[in-house]
Structure formats: C-alpha cells, structure tokens
Design a protein around this motif. Structure first.
Motif, short mmCIF file in Angstrom:
data_model
loop_
_atom_site.label_atom_id
_atom_site.label_comp_id
_atom_site.label_asym_id
_atom_site.label_seq_id
_atom_site.Cartn_x
_atom_site.Cartn_y
_atom_site.Cartn_z
N MET A 1 2.83 -14.29 -10.94
CA MET A 1 1.25 -14.10 -10.09
C MET A 1 0.56 -13.29 -10.97
O MET A 1 -0.67 -13.52 -10.87
N MET A 2 1.09 -12.31 -11.56
CA MET A 2 0.20 -11.19 -12.26
C MET A 2 -0.51 -11.35 -13.16
O MET A 2 -1.59 -10.95 -13.75
N ILE A 3 -0.28 -12.62 -14.02
CA ILE A 3 -1.05 -13.21 -15.16
C ILE A 3 -2.46 -13.54 -14.75
O ILE A 3 -3.35 -13.20 -15.48
N LEU B 1 0.79 -1.28 -0.05
CA LEU B 1 -0.13 0.01 0.09
C LEU B 1 0.90 1.25 -0.21
O LEU B 1 0.34 2.44 -0.55
N ASP B 2 1.97 1.27 0.73
CA ASP B 2 2.83 2.38 0.61
C ASP B 2 3.86 2.61 -0.63
O ASP B 2 3.69 3.51 -1.04
N TRP B 3 4.00 1.44 -1.21
CA TRP B 3 4.60 1.68 -2.61
C TRP B 3 3.61 2.00 -3.70
O TRP B 3 3.85 2.82 -4.19
N MET B 4 2.23 1.59 -3.51
CA MET B 4 1.47 1.96 -4.51
C MET B 4 1.13 3.50 -4.50
O MET B 4 0.89 4.43 -5.41
N ASP C 1 1.35 -1.04 -14.53
CA ASP C 1 1.51 -1.67 -15.82
C ASP C 1 2.73 -2.69 -15.54
O ASP C 1 3.20 -2.76 -14.56
N SER C 2 2.96 -3.45 -16.64
CA SER C 2 3.88 -4.40 -16.53
C SER C 2 5.41 -3.68 -16.49
O SER C 2 6.22 -4.37 -15.55
N ILE C 3 5.58 -2.55 -16.88
CA ILE C 3 7.04 -1.90 -16.36
C ILE C 3 6.92 -1.52 -14.99
O ILE C 3 7.99 -1.76 -14.31
N MET C 4 6.01 -1.21 -14.38
CA MET C 4 5.96 -0.83 -12.96
C MET C 4 5.95 -2.23 -12.22
O MET C 4 6.35 -2.19 -10.83
N ILE C 5 5.52 -3.34 -12.54
CA ILE C 5 5.16 -4.61 -12.13
C ILE C 5 6.75 -5.07 -11.85
O ILE C 5 7.16 -5.63 -10.86
N ALA C 6 7.71 -4.80 -13.11
CA ALA C 6 9.09 -5.27 -12.90
C ALA C 6 9.78 -4.39 -11.91
O ALA C 6 10.52 -5.22 -11.24
N ALA D 1 -3.26 -4.26 -10.79
CA ALA D 1 -3.76 -3.63 -12.21
C ALA D 1 -4.82 -2.72 -12.31
O ALA D 1 -4.99 -1.94 -13.02
N SER D 2 -5.79 -3.05 -11.29
CA SER D 2 -7.05 -2.29 -11.35
C SER D 2 -6.62 -0.72 -10.84
O SER D 2 -7.54 0.09 -11.28
#
Length: 87
Positions: A64-66, A14-17, A40-45, A35-36
């Motif tokens: 997991m994100m799939i 939650l802090d990161w987001m 995006d995928s760059i941020m997920i990396a 994702a909601s």
C-alpha cells in the motif's frame, strides 16, 4: 475474533506513530500519509509486523505504501481486509 474497525485501527496507528516518532498523538493528522511524518521503509517493515499482529492477519501493508496513502485510507483498507479475513 472480530475484525478491527477503521476507528480502532486509526487509534492504534496514532499511538504507534506517537511512540515511535516521539510526537504528540494530537499533532498527527489522519488525512496525511505516514511518510509525511518521516516514517521510512525500515520503520514500515516494523509497522507491518506490529499492525498484522494487532489486526490478527498478515497485512502486506508495504504494498500500500507505494501509493503513499493517508492514515485514514490505511485504516479503511484495514477494516475492509479484516471483514474479508474474519467476516
């Protein structure tokens, strides 16, 4: 090193987001997927690297994100993996 609990991981996510998305932490519902909120995928990396450092083991979270899990599901899985890694 002790493993992180689901609650500790949730707080970190939650802090990161909040920081990355410039939104109030209180406006994030942990029952929703990351994702909601427009992650995006760059941020997920980036997220994968940072959360791996936080939990103390390499966590291939991109896999997991799939399935588009909720934040709560991610936290629970993180605790489970931590128990396996750090026992």
């Amino acid at each position: 090193m002790a493993y992180k609990t689901a609650d500790e991981i949730r707080e970190w996510i939650l802090d990161w987001m909040s920081r990355k998305l410039s939104i109030k932490k209180t406006s994030i519902d942990a029952r929703d997927s990351i994702a909601s909120y427009g992650v995006d995928s760059i941020m997920i990396a980036e997220f994968e690297g940072e959360i791996s450092e936080y939990v103390g083991f390499q966590w291939p979270i991109m896999d997991m994100m799939i399935k588009d899990p909720s934040i709560d599901e991610i936290c629970q899985r993180g605790e489970e993996l931590g128990q396996l890694q750090h026992g």
